[in-house]
Design a protein around this motif. Sequence first.
Motif, PDB file in Angstrom:
ATOM      1  N   GLU A 167       0.842  -1.198   0.000  1.00 38.66           N
ATOM      2  CA  GLU A 167       0.000   0.000   0.000  1.00 38.66           C
ATOM      3  C   GLU A 167       0.882   1.254   0.000  1.00 38.66           C
ATOM      4  O   GLU A 167       0.596   2.228  -0.703  1.00 38.66           O
ATOM      5  CB  GLU A 167      -0.932  -0.022   1.213  1.00 38.66           C
ATOM      6  CG  GLU A 167      -2.023   1.027   1.137  1.00 38.66           C
ATOM      7  CD  GLU A 167      -3.102   0.833   2.202  1.00 38.66           C
ATOM      8  OE1 GLU A 167      -3.540  -0.311   2.403  1.00 38.66           O
ATOM      9  OE2 GLU A 167      -3.498   1.846   2.823  1.00 38.66           O
ATOM     10  N   TYR A 168       1.960   1.188   0.770  1.00 43.68           N
ATOM     11  CA  TYR A 168       2.900   2.317   0.790  1.00 43.68           C
ATOM     12  C   TYR A 168       3.475   2.559  -0.607  1.00 43.68           C
ATOM     13  O   TYR A 168       3.495   3.689  -1.094  1.00 43.68           O
ATOM     14  CB  TYR A 168       4.030   2.022   1.793  1.00 43.68           C
ATOM     15  CG  TYR A 168       5.152   3.034   1.756  1.00 43.68           C
ATOM     16  CD1 TYR A 168       5.095   4.196   2.527  1.00 43.68           C
ATOM     17  CD2 TYR A 168       6.255   2.846   0.929  1.00 43.68           C
ATOM     18  CE1 TYR A 168       6.120   5.129   2.470  1.00 43.68           C
ATOM     19  CE2 TYR A 168       7.284   3.771   0.867  1.00 43.68           C
ATOM     20  CZ  TYR A 168       7.212   4.912   1.644  1.00 43.68           C
ATOM     21  OH  TYR A 168       8.222   5.838   1.580  1.00 43.68           O
ATOM     22  N   ILE A 169       3.947   1.490  -1.248  1.00 44.28           N
ATOM     23  CA  ILE A 169       4.574   1.626  -2.568  1.00 44.28           C
ATOM     24  C   ILE A 169       3.564   2.176  -3.587  1.00 44.28           C
ATOM     25  O   ILE A 169       3.873   3.101  -4.355  1.00 44.28           O
ATOM     26  CB  ILE A 169       5.126   0.267  -3.052  1.00 44.28           C
ATOM     27  CG1 ILE A 169       6.337  -0.150  -2.213  1.00 44.28           C
ATOM     28  CG2 ILE A 169       5.476   0.308  -4.539  1.00 44.28           C
ATOM     29  CD1 ILE A 169       7.624   0.563  -2.529  1.00 44.28           C
ATOM     30  N   VAL A 170       2.371   1.638  -3.603  1.00 41.14           N
ATOM     31  CA  VAL A 170       1.376   2.079  -4.586  1.00 41.14           C
ATOM     32  C   VAL A 170       0.978   3.530  -4.319  1.00 41.14           C
ATOM     33  O   VAL A 170       0.974   4.373  -5.223  1.00 41.14           O
ATOM     34  CB  VAL A 170       0.132   1.154  -4.580  1.00 41.14           C
ATOM     35  CG1 VAL A 170      -0.940   1.699  -5.513  1.00 41.14           C
ATOM     36  CG2 VAL A 170       0.522  -0.264  -4.994  1.00 41.14           C
ATOM     37  N   LYS A 171       0.671   3.818  -3.066  1.00 41.45           N
ATOM     38  CA  LYS A 171       0.200   5.166  -2.705  1.00 41.45           C
ATOM     39  C   LYS A 171       1.264   6.221  -2.985  1.00 41.45           C
ATOM     40  O   LYS A 171       0.992   7.265  -3.595  1.00 41.45           O
ATOM     41  CB  LYS A 171      -0.179   5.160  -1.212  1.00 41.45           C
ATOM     42  CG  LYS A 171      -1.067   6.304  -0.784  1.00 41.45           C
ATOM     43  CD  LYS A 171      -1.408   6.202   0.711  1.00 41.45           C
ATOM     44  CE  LYS A 171      -2.487   5.183   0.966  1.00 41.45           C
ATOM     45  NZ  LYS A 171      -2.943   5.161   2.370  1.00 41.45           N
ATOM     46  N   GLU A 172       2.479   5.952  -2.574  1.00 45.54           N
ATOM     47  CA  GLU A 172       3.542   6.955  -2.740  1.00 45.54           C
ATOM     48  C   GLU A 172       3.965   7.094  -4.204  1.00 45.54           C
ATOM     49  O   GLU A 172       4.306   8.192  -4.656  1.00 45.54           O
ATOM     50  CB  GLU A 172       4.745   6.589  -1.861  1.00 45.54           C
ATOM     51  CG  GLU A 172       4.464   6.631  -0.369  1.00 45.54           C
ATOM     52  CD  GLU A 172       4.027   8.013   0.101  1.00 45.54           C
ATOM     53  OE1 GLU A 172       4.622   8.999  -0.346  1.00 45.54           O
ATOM     54  OE2 GLU A 172       3.070   8.088   0.894  1.00 45.54           O
ATOM     55  N   THR A 173       3.972   5.981  -4.937  1.00 47.13           N
ATOM     56  CA  THR A 173       4.321   6.070  -6.360  1.00 47.13           C
ATOM     57  C   THR A 173       3.247   6.846  -7.116  1.00 47.13           C
ATOM     58  O   THR A 173       3.555   7.679  -7.989  1.00 47.13           O
ATOM     59  CB  THR A 173       4.488   4.664  -6.972  1.00 47.13           C
ATOM     60  OG1 THR A 173       5.448   3.933  -6.200  1.00 47.13           O
ATOM     61  CG2 THR A 173       4.976   4.748  -8.409  1.00 47.13           C
ATOM     62  N   GLU A 174       1.987   6.597  -6.781  1.00 47.27           N
ATOM     63  CA  GLU A 174       0.913   7.359  -7.423  1.00 47.27           C
ATOM     64  C   GLU A 174       1.058   8.852  -7.112  1.00 47.27           C
ATOM     65  O   GLU A 174       0.851   9.698  -7.992  1.00 47.27           O
ATOM     66  CB  GLU A 174      -0.453   6.857  -6.954  1.00 47.27           C
ATOM     67  CG  GLU A 174      -0.840   5.526  -7.553  1.00 47.27           C
ATOM     68  CD  GLU A 174      -2.296   5.150  -7.328  1.00 47.27           C
ATOM     69  OE1 GLU A 174      -2.786   4.267  -8.039  1.00 47.27           O
ATOM     70  OE2 GLU A 174      -2.933   5.742  -6.419  1.00 47.27           O
ATOM     71  N   ALA A 175       1.412   9.145  -5.875  1.00 47.45           N
ATOM     72  CA  ALA A 175       1.532  10.553  -5.490  1.00 47.45           C
ATOM     73  C   ALA A 175       2.636  11.241  -6.285  1.00 47.45           C
ATOM     74  O   ALA A 175       2.454  12.349  -6.813  1.00 47.45           O
ATOM     75  CB  ALA A 175       1.784  10.665  -3.986  1.00 47.45           C
ATOM     76  N   LEU A 176       3.786  10.583  -6.393  1.00 47.69           N
ATOM     77  CA  LEU A 176       4.889  11.250  -7.103  1.00 47.69           C
ATOM     78  C   LEU A 176       4.607  11.335  -8.601  1.00 47.69           C
ATOM     79  O   LEU A 176       4.981  12.308  -9.257  1.00 47.69           O
ATOM     80  CB  LEU A 176       6.228  10.583  -6.781  1.00 47.69           C
ATOM     81  CG  LEU A 176       6.750   9.371  -7.550  1.00 47.69           C
ATOM     82  CD1 LEU A 176       7.453   9.778  -8.838  1.00 47.69           C
ATOM     83  CD2 LEU A 176       7.739   8.611  -6.680  1.00 47.69           C
ATOM     84  N   GLN A 177       3.922  10.336  -9.148  1.00 49.43           N
ATOM     85  CA  GLN A 177       3.600  10.391 -10.577  1.00 49.43           C
ATOM     86  C   GLN A 177       2.455  11.377 -10.856  1.00 49.43           C
ATOM     87  O   GLN A 177       2.389  11.970 -11.937  1.00 49.43           O
ATOM     88  CB  GLN A 177       3.264   8.991 -11.105  1.00 49.43           C
ATOM     89  CG  GLN A 177       4.483   8.045 -11.046  1.00 49.43           C
ATOM     90  CD  GLN A 177       4.270   6.712 -11.744  1.00 49.43           C
ATOM     91  OE1 GLN A 177       3.157   6.356 -12.099  1.00 49.43           O
ATOM     92  NE2 GLN A 177       5.353   5.969 -11.931  1.00 49.43           N
TER      93      GLN A 177
END
Lengths: 364, 364
Positions: A167-177
């Motif tokens: 969840e951390y990886i998906v959420k943070e990657t979505e945020a930066l993208q």
Amino acid sequence: MIPTTTGDHHNRQHLPLHLRGPSPPPANKLTDCSKATKDSFRAKIEKREWNRSSNNGSTTGNDDVTLCSSSFDKISFHKDRNKRRVRRNLEADGIDNNEDVDGDSSEGGDDAKSSDSARGLTLDSVRESLIRQEDTIVFCLIERAKYPTNSPVYDGSVAGMSGSLVEYIVKETEALQAKVGRYESPEENPFFPENLPPSMVPPHDDPEVLHPSGTSININKTIWDMYFNQLLPLFVQKGNDGNYVPTAACDLHCLQALSRRIHYGKFVAEVKFIDAPEDYSPAIQAQDRATLMGLLTFEKVEEMVKRRVEKKAMVFGQEVCLNDEDDKKGKYKVDPSVVSRLYEEWVMPLTKLVQVEYLLRRLS
Amino acid sequence: MIPTTTGDHHNRQHLPLHLRGPSPPPANKLTDCSKATKDSFRAKIEKREWNRSSNNGSTTGNDDVTLCSSSFDKISFHKDRNKRRVRRNLEADGIDNNEDVDGDSSEGGDDAKSSDSARGLTLDSVRESLIRQEDTIVFCLIERAKYPTNSPVYDGSVAGMSGSLVEYIVKETEALQAKVGRYESPEENPFFPENLPPSMVPPHDDPEVLHPSGTSININKTIWDMYFNQLLPLFVQKGNDGNYVPTAACDLHCLQALSRRIHYGKFVAEVKFIDAPEDYSPAIQAQDRATLMGLLTFEKVEEMVKRRVEKKAMVFGQEVCLNDEDDKKGKYKVDPSVVSRLYEEWVMPLTKLVQVEYLLRRLS
């Protein structure tokens, strides 16, 4: 799981150039209501506000969507459909002309193509994208299958973390993208839309292809649930090899590929509607989900898609050796029947769900 | 480009479970100097400090590495090598037993395997990983080839951004993945090590396999330069389809896959050294790069690897249709000769460069 409609961040319609037809977009009823002006950034912000308020009055509640989402059983093939619509559905479901079992792939093609391309979207471009996305999905599954389950990625047991690593990886990657404009594209739908920071990149002033009230459809909660609880256990080996971050990154790629394919139903629905609005309008006006689902269901076509993705899993998932006789025949990195099942049970039904939801809003 | 050694963040040696052999790691000269204690977190922090200070005294300057990096010409095959070493190099370079042209794949295998597996690393696991990574690299290139050049991703011309979009994506993704421990693994090497935040996740207390002073080797600047300036123009179509973030994300995946494969040379070198330290020690003591490069070069093996990755590009990059006769023979998503060239000109020479650099530090 309840598919939900999300906020207004999907209403920024940047049509990728690869979806554009050869003709410039004319003024028509869709572009009249949603086309970006040259002062596009400010205009789009204003439009988002407008869309947000108009979406609040949507007649489609979540309960209705849930009912539809949980009833994926095939609706029988309507024999009285004319050939033209059969052709449209074949193509839009990703079947190329050579595989058209009805042998009518060229019938009506020119008329349909011209009306679609005038709006910047063609049956050809939609069909090609769907077929190409099959390859991407198979590659992503094969890459995820490199790693075993790695349950600490999901159960919150990674030391030093308070929640789920994936969840951390998906959420943070979505945020930066999101900051650099990923979700400005109507092809992209985030899994955590409520946490997205604003984009630093202004939306393009390209013509909008999707109807504004349909673009906010987002069933990623359903896709998330399906992927982790149903699909993943079918194709990864049990075990723990400690490669937690690469595993979560592979999950992200699978989720993004599946989400893009399933939400591509919006483009499929739009191109079908534009091609023959008279076929869909009565059911849309009656808000009749079952009839719309019936209009979008072609069992022979779905059977072909299943067989093709199964073949792709065999071709792409084989062990390639220099000497053909050394190839490990019948040994695949992902069981091809799982990919076929993925399409039968989830990808195609969920794509049709997106199409139905889109069409229900198409005349609003 | 000048390959550089980076800071101390690579010295945290987490051996992934898939690389571990069946036997528990015994105390030996490597683990004596680097094995993590049970209080591993604090012990590793202390060790990083030790490594940092010891690396400062490294005898290998950047100028030397540059010289080596720019002279990738093959060093001729040494006929006086014994068969046992040929087998080792064949396997470590990713050739499976069935493709061993010298027909001596089983010779000496048991001895070599037992000494390697005792240290948690086996020729089999290294060979399998290298072969599997070929698939990943081919998949990544095919996925990147979905998009055209999209030059705004690289030239800083994306509106609203002050720098390069791809640099932003790589740097920020590395930072967020570093927080959850990606670079705790000795298989992972960042492109922007100077910007990495500390990991929230403590290092595992797994046995360390790489020699501490070798783990800091990082030639990602060379890989970055090669990928963008030489490789990318060879396999993407010119054009701009507006899909900037997905394009940059594909570049990230290609870079990570290539970096992992090339830096895997550390494991290749370690397993070769452990198998026959007497072969390498004189050249290491003399800091003789040319001799080491000669010991690591087997042209027949490299030719086979090139042919295999070319075949993989054909198999994985073909257009798959339901009817075999409809398959578009000879049409591939990425030109197979480009993948062969990638391995010949960059992947294998750079892997050997990493091996040489690793061995030069192996007795320090």
